[in-house]
Design an enzyme around this catalytic site. Structure first.
Site, PDB file in Angstrom:
ATOM      1  CG  HIS A   1      -1.506 -14.069 -30.933  1.00 17.71           C
ATOM      2  ND1 HIS A   1      -1.895 -15.299 -31.439  1.00 17.71           N
ATOM      3  CD2 HIS A   1      -0.516 -13.622 -31.753  1.00 17.71           C
ATOM      4  CE1 HIS A   1      -1.171 -15.589 -32.504  1.00 17.71           C
ATOM      5  NE2 HIS A   1      -0.339 -14.576 -32.715  1.00 17.71           N
TER       6      HIS A   1
ATOM      7  CG  HIS B   1       1.351 -11.310 -33.700  1.00 10.98           C
ATOM      8  ND1 HIS B   1       2.166 -12.343 -33.301  1.00 10.98           N
ATOM      9  CD2 HIS B   1       1.858 -10.183 -33.109  1.00 10.98           C
ATOM     10  CE1 HIS B   1       3.133 -11.866 -32.511  1.00 10.98           C
ATOM     11  NE2 HIS B   1       2.957 -10.566 -32.385  1.00 10.98           N
TER      12      HIS B   1
ATOM     13  CG  ASP C   1      -0.443 -14.143 -38.440  1.00 14.15           C
ATOM     14  OD1 ASP C   1      -0.346 -13.352 -37.492  1.00 14.15           O
ATOM     15  OD2 ASP C   1       0.112 -15.262 -38.443  1.00 14.15           O
ATOM     16  CG  HIS C   2      -3.332 -15.281 -35.324  1.00 11.74           C
ATOM     17  ND1 HIS C   2      -3.621 -16.612 -35.088  1.00 11.74           N
ATOM     18  CD2 HIS C   2      -2.007 -15.232 -35.654  1.00 11.74           C
ATOM     19  CE1 HIS C   2      -2.528 -17.330 -35.244  1.00 11.74           C
ATOM     20  NE2 HIS C   2      -1.544 -16.510 -35.604  1.00 11.74           N
TER      21      HIS C   2
ATOM     22  CG  HIS D   1       3.189 -16.126 -29.594  1.00  9.98           C
ATOM     23  ND1 HIS D   1       4.284 -16.411 -30.374  1.00  9.98           N
ATOM     24  CD2 HIS D   1       2.378 -15.355 -30.373  1.00  9.98           C
ATOM     25  CE1 HIS D   1       4.134 -15.860 -31.564  1.00  9.98           C
ATOM     26  NE2 HIS D   1       2.989 -15.205 -31.590  1.00  9.98           N
TER      27      HIS D   1
ATOM     28  CG  ASP E   1       1.235 -18.133 -33.844  1.00 10.92           C
ATOM     29  OD1 ASP E   1       0.948 -19.074 -34.604  1.00 10.92           O
ATOM     30  OD2 ASP E   1       1.313 -16.961 -34.232  1.00 10.92           O
TER      31      ASP E   1
END
Length: 200
Positions: A46, A48, A50-51, A122, A190
């Protein structure tokens, strides 16, 4: 403070598959002595930060190491737009990017392996990935010898190719046993528990 953000790299048969690319991914790779250059496929669970926020640095690193072969990127809908926005700071690359945008569960075939992308639960659209490696039947050298196949052609048979020996065609199925159980690695993050994770 004691770890880098989310990323997983798998290697198979000369190919590297990266899932997610959190901040500092290319630094963590350098610490391991790995090069980003052989990465052929990048999957995103996904979008976000941090990914995915490590992607511009990784792409620039690949370009600086002279990569010219195209890279395949797989992710939820919006992939082309999200990567395009991140590439504002990495606009010129010596290789092309092929995008595969997901909108449901999907199997993507590659040379020697496949990737199954499946939705998880998520706050935003998010996918898990299963890497499947198929395995042919075990090669039987005794049968190959009995059929008069020269040793120089054994590798072709092991690869599932038919060969010609002494004017006749030897089928790989004659020297390979039953298809063996393949190898499988599933990665998801997640997500709340969901049946598709266990079924993948």
């Amino acid at each position: 403070p004691y770890r880098w953000l989310t990323s997983l790299m798998m290697r198979y048969n000369g190919k590297s598959i990266l899932i997610d690319c959190g901040e500092g991914t290319q630094i963590a790779m350098k610490e391991k002595g790995w090069s980003p250059n052989p990465i052929d496929v990048i999957c995103f669970t996904h979008y976000h930060a941090d990914h995915i926020s490590g992607l511009p640095g990784l792409l620039l690193g690949m370009g600086n190491e002279g990569r010219e072969e195209s890279v395949t990127m797989i992710g939820p809908k919006g992939l082309t737009r999200v990567v395009g926005a991140l590439r504002v700071i990495a606009p010129e690359l010596p290789f092309d990017i092929n995008y595969i945008e997901l909108d449901e569960e999907q199997d993507i075939e590659f040379d020697g392996f496949s990737i199954n992308a499946f939705p998880v639960k998520h706050k935003v659209t998010c996918y898990g990935y299963t890497l499947n490696i198929k395995r042919k039947g075990k090669f039987n050298p005794e049968v190959a010898k009995a059929l008069g196949v020269p040793v120089t052609l054994w590798k072709n048979l092991q690869n599932g190719e038919d060969v010609e020996a002494d004017g006749r065609i030897i089928k790989s199925s004659e020297v390979l046993g039953d298809v063996r159980k393949g190898l499988k690695v599933t990665y998801c993050t997640d997500t709340r528990p969901k049946d598709t994770i266990w079924q993948s």
